[in-house]
Design a protein around this motif. Structure first.
Motif, PDB file in Angstrom:
ATOM      1  N   MET A   1      39.746  72.035  33.828  1.00 34.46           N
ATOM      2  CA  MET A   1      39.167  70.648  33.635  1.00 34.46           C
ATOM      3  C   MET A   1      39.480  69.635  35.119  1.00 34.46           C
ATOM      4  O   MET A   1      40.550  69.643  35.153  1.00 34.46           O
ATOM      5  CB  MET A   1      39.867  69.895  32.293  1.00 34.46           C
ATOM      6  N   THR A   2      38.436  69.020  35.549  1.00 39.06           N
ATOM      7  CA  THR A   2      38.867  68.246  36.572  1.00 39.06           C
ATOM      8  C   THR A   2      39.270  66.852  36.010  1.00 39.06           C
ATOM      9  O   THR A   2      38.119  66.372  35.343  1.00 39.06           O
ATOM     10  CB  THR A   2      37.754  68.136  37.595  1.00 39.06           C
ATOM     11  N   GLU A   3      40.254  66.306  36.299  1.00 38.42           N
ATOM     12  CA  GLU A   3      40.712  64.944  35.824  1.00 38.42           C
ATOM     13  C   GLU A   3      40.629  64.054  37.037  1.00 38.42           C
ATOM     14  O   GLU A   3      41.460  64.332  37.777  1.00 38.42           O
ATOM     15  CB  GLU A   3      42.292  65.157  35.174  1.00 38.42           C
ATOM     16  N   VAL A   4      39.788  62.935  36.807  1.00 32.87           N
ATOM     17  CA  VAL A   4      39.792  61.794  37.808  1.00 32.87           C
ATOM     18  C   VAL A   4      40.634  60.778  37.266  1.00 32.87           C
ATOM     19  O   VAL A   4      40.074  60.128  36.081  1.00 32.87           O
ATOM     20  CB  VAL A   4      38.405  61.493  38.089  1.00 32.87           C
ATOM     21  N   PRO A   5      41.671  60.186  37.695  1.00 31.50           N
ATOM     22  CA  PRO A   5      42.358  59.186  37.015  1.00 31.50           C
ATOM     23  C   PRO A   5      41.478  58.159  37.296  1.00 31.50           C
ATOM     24  O   PRO A   5      40.920  57.563  38.381  1.00 31.50           O
ATOM     25  CB  PRO A   5      43.701  59.072  37.810  1.00 31.50           C
ATOM     26  N   ARG A   6      41.506  57.230  36.098  1.00 29.71           N
ATOM     27  CA  ARG A   6      40.513  56.135  36.108  1.00 29.71           C
ATOM     28  C   ARG A   6      41.503  55.001  36.753  1.00 29.71           C
ATOM     29  O   ARG A   6      40.661  53.924  37.114  1.00 29.71           O
ATOM     30  CB  ARG A   6      40.087  55.983  34.540  1.00 29.71           C
ATOM     31  N   HIS A   7      42.742  54.964  36.311  1.00 26.39           N
ATOM     32  CA  HIS A   7      43.450  53.903  36.683  1.00 26.39           C
ATOM     33  C   HIS A   7      44.538  54.175  37.910  1.00 26.39           C
ATOM     34  O   HIS A   7      45.576  54.896  37.361  1.00 26.39           O
ATOM     35  CB  HIS A   7      44.268  53.312  35.488  1.00 26.39           C
ATOM     36  N   PRO A   8      44.343  54.342  38.839  1.00 30.68           N
ATOM     37  CA  PRO A   8      45.204  55.008  39.949  1.00 30.68           C
ATOM     38  C   PRO A   8      46.751  54.310  39.919  1.00 30.68           C
ATOM     39  O   PRO A   8      47.596  55.160  40.101  1.00 30.68           O
ATOM     40  CB  PRO A   8      44.498  54.155  41.423  1.00 30.68           C
ATOM     41  N   ARG A   9      46.573  53.166  39.321  1.00 30.79           N
ATOM     42  CA  ARG A   9      48.448  52.746  39.181  1.00 30.79           C
ATOM     43  C   ARG A   9      48.657  52.555  37.883  1.00 30.79           C
ATOM     44  O   ARG A   9      49.533  51.762  37.458  1.00 30.79           O
ATOM     45  CB  ARG A   9      48.450  51.255  39.959  1.00 30.79           C
ATOM     46  N   ALA A  10      47.853  53.227  36.849  1.00 31.93           N
ATOM     47  CA  ALA A  10      48.213  53.224  35.355  1.00 31.93           C
ATOM     48  C   ALA A  10      49.592  53.920  35.193  1.00 31.93           C
ATOM     49  O   ALA A  10      49.946  54.740  35.822  1.00 31.93           O
ATOM     50  CB  ALA A  10      47.117  54.069  34.573  1.00 31.93           C
ATOM     51  N   PRO A  11      50.255  53.508  34.130  1.00 36.75           N
ATOM     52  CA  PRO A  11      51.505  53.975  33.772  1.00 36.75           C
ATOM     53  C   PRO A  11      51.315  55.277  33.000  1.00 36.75           C
ATOM     54  O   PRO A  11      50.384  55.396  32.491  1.00 36.75           O
ATOM     55  CB  PRO A  11      52.306  53.151  32.789  1.00 36.75           C
ATOM     56  N   ALA A  12      52.274  56.221  33.704  1.00 33.57           N
ATOM     57  CA  ALA A  12      52.106  57.780  33.381  1.00 33.57           C
ATOM     58  C   ALA A  12      52.793  58.120  32.169  1.00 33.57           C
ATOM     59  O   ALA A  12      52.375  59.439  31.333  1.00 33.57           O
ATOM     60  CB  ALA A  12      52.380  58.486  34.513  1.00 33.57           C
ATOM     61  N   THR A  13      53.853  57.726  31.871  1.00 32.88           N
ATOM     62  CA  THR A  13      54.625  58.404  30.842  1.00 32.88           C
ATOM     63  C   THR A  13      54.750  57.347  29.717  1.00 32.88           C
ATOM     64  O   THR A  13      54.311  56.232  29.657  1.00 32.88           O
ATOM     65  CB  THR A  13      56.190  58.436  31.200  1.00 32.88           C
ATOM     66  N   PRO A  14      55.110  57.753  28.190  1.00 34.23           N
ATOM     67  CA  PRO A  14      54.931  56.908  27.150  1.00 34.23           C
ATOM     68  C   PRO A  14      55.898  55.691  27.503  1.00 34.23           C
ATOM     69  O   PRO A  14      55.525  54.664  27.181  1.00 34.23           O
ATOM     70  CB  PRO A  14      55.328  57.699  26.146  1.00 34.23           C
ATOM     71  N   ALA A  15      57.022  56.080  27.823  1.00 36.55           N
ATOM     72  CA  ALA A  15      58.115  54.823  28.079  1.00 36.55           C
ATOM     73  C   ALA A  15      57.552  53.894  29.165  1.00 36.55           C
ATOM     74  O   ALA A  15      57.744  52.975  29.008  1.00 36.55           O
ATOM     75  CB  ALA A  15      59.565  55.346  28.514  1.00 36.55           C
ATOM     76  N   GLU A  16      56.714  54.474  30.229  1.00 39.20           N
ATOM     77  CA  GLU A  16      56.337  53.439  31.316  1.00 39.20           C
ATOM     78  C   GLU A  16      55.409  52.854  30.608  1.00 39.20           C
ATOM     79  O   GLU A  16      54.886  51.498  30.949  1.00 39.20           O
ATOM     80  CB  GLU A  16      55.579  54.119  32.244  1.00 39.20           C
ATOM     81  N   VAL A  17      54.280  53.229  29.782  1.00 42.04           N
ATOM     82  CA  VAL A  17      53.111  52.538  29.277  1.00 42.04           C
ATOM     83  C   VAL A  17      53.812  51.543  28.446  1.00 42.04           C
ATOM     84  O   VAL A  17      53.345  50.165  28.372  1.00 42.04           O
ATOM     85  CB  VAL A  17      52.285  53.203  28.301  1.00 42.04           C
ATOM     86  N   ARG A  18      54.795  51.790  27.646  1.00 46.48           N
ATOM     87  CA  ARG A  18      55.460  50.596  26.776  1.00 46.48           C
ATOM     88  C   ARG A  18      55.951  49.563  27.306  1.00 46.48           C
ATOM     89  O   ARG A  18      56.151  48.277  26.837  1.00 46.48           O
ATOM     90  CB  ARG A  18      56.517  51.399  25.745  1.00 46.48           C
ATOM     91  N   GLU A  19      56.923  49.928  28.538  1.00 41.58           N
ATOM     92  CA  GLU A  19      57.404  49.040  29.311  1.00 41.58           C
ATOM     93  C   GLU A  19      56.431  48.175  30.163  1.00 41.58           C
ATOM     94  O   GLU A  19      56.741  46.797  30.040  1.00 41.58           O
ATOM     95  CB  GLU A  19      58.369  49.659  30.502  1.00 41.58           C
ATOM     96  N   ALA A  20      55.357  48.605  30.498  1.00 41.43           N
ATOM     97  CA  ALA A  20      54.197  47.822  31.185  1.00 41.43           C
ATOM     98  C   ALA A  20      53.638  46.831  30.075  1.00 41.43           C
ATOM     99  O   ALA A  20      53.335  45.823  30.333  1.00 41.43           O
ATOM    100  CB  ALA A  20      53.260  48.827  31.602  1.00 41.43           C
ATOM    101  N   CYS A  21      53.346  47.255  28.998  1.00 39.47           N
ATOM    102  CA  CYS A  21      53.032  46.357  27.965  1.00 39.47           C
ATOM    103  C   CYS A  21      54.041  45.230  27.584  1.00 39.47           C
ATOM    104  O   CYS A  21      53.723  44.041  27.578  1.00 39.47           O
ATOM    105  CB  CYS A  21      52.745  46.962  26.572  1.00 39.47           C
ATOM    106  N   ARG A  22      55.450  45.737  27.652  1.00 40.87           N
ATOM    107  CA  ARG A  22      56.355  44.738  27.180  1.00 40.87           C
ATOM    108  C   ARG A  22      56.449  43.671  28.264  1.00 40.87           C
ATOM    109  O   ARG A  22      56.844  42.322  27.709  1.00 40.87           O
ATOM    110  CB  ARG A  22      57.554  45.555  27.016  1.00 40.87           C
ATOM    111  N   HIS A  23      56.253  43.931  29.341  1.00 37.69           N
ATOM    112  CA  HIS A  23      56.201  42.790  30.449  1.00 37.69           C
ATOM    113  C   HIS A  23      54.886  42.375  31.109  1.00 37.69           C
ATOM    114  O   HIS A  23      54.934  41.851  31.964  1.00 37.69           O
ATOM    115  CB  HIS A  23      57.028  43.736  31.525  1.00 37.69           C
ATOM    116  N   GLY A  24      54.122  42.696  30.296  1.00 29.37           N
ATOM    117  CA  GLY A  24      52.708  42.058  30.555  1.00 29.37           C
ATOM    118  C   GLY A  24      52.019  42.547  31.757  1.00 29.37           C
ATOM    119  O   GLY A  24      50.943  42.080  32.356  1.00 29.37           O
ATOM    120  N   ARG A  25      52.362  43.810  32.162  1.00 30.03           N
ATOM    121  CA  ARG A  25      51.570  44.454  33.248  1.00 30.03           C
ATOM    122  C   ARG A  25      50.407  45.421  32.716  1.00 30.03           C
ATOM    123  O   ARG A  25      49.773  46.028  33.486  1.00 30.03           O
ATOM    124  CB  ARG A  25      52.610  45.185  34.220  1.00 30.03           C
TER     125      ARG A  25
END
Lengths: 265, 265
Positions: B1-25
């Motif tokens: 499967m070829t994966e083209v990341p839709r969000h080049p700077r998107a958070p990558a791990t669960p903890a990063e996603v949650r932290e990005a949400c917590r700080h409004g990013r």
């Protein structure tokens, strides 16, 4: 598979089993009755404890897979056995009060209250059939005794006041069939699913397989491995461990027979 | 499967996603973030409604597969994401009061009460990955839009005050891959499992696939069949239908990312 009926005059359908219990004509274990249908452990607690107990089940899904949770005060399992009554339709009940086994009963109508909530929890009798259909011998069924059950030293995930040890059932499986037994039961998550432990009873804190805490001992022959599945008697061990005010359950091995087909879920 | 990341700077791990949400990013949908991890719908109700809502989930397991039910007043998912906080760690929330959508919010700390109970419910984003890994195209992921969701005329099994229509998500699947899509998703019961309906949207009461009730429309091309899975937005349709006093949820598509691996459960 050759089936030799153990009880020549045993009730054959779920409705017949329930009716025989209701009228006092069946007081024995339900293993092998109404083949092809889901049997269930019963746990009844007051509404004040019901949300905690439901979270306990959700956090310990191998021991306590939920088949149906009845509405407060309602004794009829409207989804899994419409028309049945959990107060009369099991062969035998146990009543736990304040952390002790207070009584056994044939009928719990006299104990029923509008604030009681009944939980039906999956039972390994469902997968005993699946094992035998896959050519895997099931010792306690062959011997016509109750499955041996043991309190382990593994703690359940707690919820509110509900905490205590995991209880397991044990079946001796020929070593060459252990993997197959895992495959077959893993497909039945509503009947406890895959084993929690294979071999090495001492690692579970089980000192002597010949002395189960509930049920009957069965022999483990050379070339066989004791295989352990999470058991629906766990809530009874929890009732003893943490002293809940009131918990009414089935007597071990004396289950509620639902109308659900074993392939359900 | 070829994966083209839709969000080049998107958070990558669960903890990063949650932290990005917590700080409004991060305020966008979470589809495709933290691949390989279970994402969850959030539903928060007062303790007075929690046991009824938990029975509703148990009776409608395809729409509302329970991943974790938090203790009353506790915002930390101790089993699925230790250290996280469901009040801050999602990109966007919705607040329903008395049967209407009262507000959207980026953070619900100001609404939190000691009697609130948070439910984490499985999400189809988990199986979108499994479909793509099996070579089955997923249109809304390809297009970078939110999955289309529809209110159906199928009633959910009620529990207490909770009753209302089943909500489904739709994916157009090439006819030759429909059976494979069923197989792949059936293995993921904690992510809604197998489809509830294949083809014939009118039988579900869906008049126009181009006008979803939530999310974005996606084209269904010739040779494709619209396939419908039970959807975790169902509790929001129920909140609107039966006027619960208070329900706080994620905004559709804006999920809670757990630490659980997708193979979990």
């Amino acid at each position: 598979m050759t089936e030799v009926p153990r009880h020549p005059r045993a009730p054959a359908t779920p409705a017949e089993v329930r009716e025989a219990c209701r009228h006092g004509r069946w007081r024995g274990p339900t293993a092998g009755l109404a083949p092809g249908h889901v049997q269930a452990n019963l746990v009844v607690v007051p509404l004040a404890d019901a949300f905690d107990f439901m979270r306990f089940c959700q956090r310990n899904p191998q021991a306590c897979p939920l088949i149906e949770v009845l509405d407060p005060g309602d004794p009829e399992p409207r989804l899994s056995a419409p028309g049945a009554d959990v107060r009369t339709d099991l062969p035998r009940y146990r009543v736990y009060r304040g952390g002790t086994l207070a009584a056994e009963a044939d009928d719990i109508r006299g104990l029923w209250r509008e604030d009681l909530v009944a939980f039906l929890i999956g039972c390994s009798f469902t997968f005993d059939e699946a094992l035998r259909a896959a050519g895997i011998p099931v010792r306690h069924v062959e011997l016509g005794v109750n499955v041996p059950m043991y309190r382990t030293r593994l703690p359940c995930a707690p919820a509110g006041r509900f905490r205590g040890p995991l209880v397991v059932s044990m079946r001796p499986i020929p070593a060459g069939l252990v993997a197959r037994a895992v495959e077959v039961t893993a497909r039945l998550p509503h009947a406890h699913g895959a084993p929690v432990h294979v071999g090495a009873p001492e690692a579970l804190g089980i000192a002597d397989l010949d002395r189960p805490d509930w049920g009957d001992p069965v022999p483990v022959y050379p070339g066989e491995v004791p295989v352990f599945w999470a058991c629906g008697v766990t809530p009874q061990a929890v009732a003893l461990h943490c002293g809940v005010e009131l918990m009414i359950t089935h007597a071990p091995g004396h289950m509620f027979v639902t109308d659900l087909r074993a392939g359900w879920g």
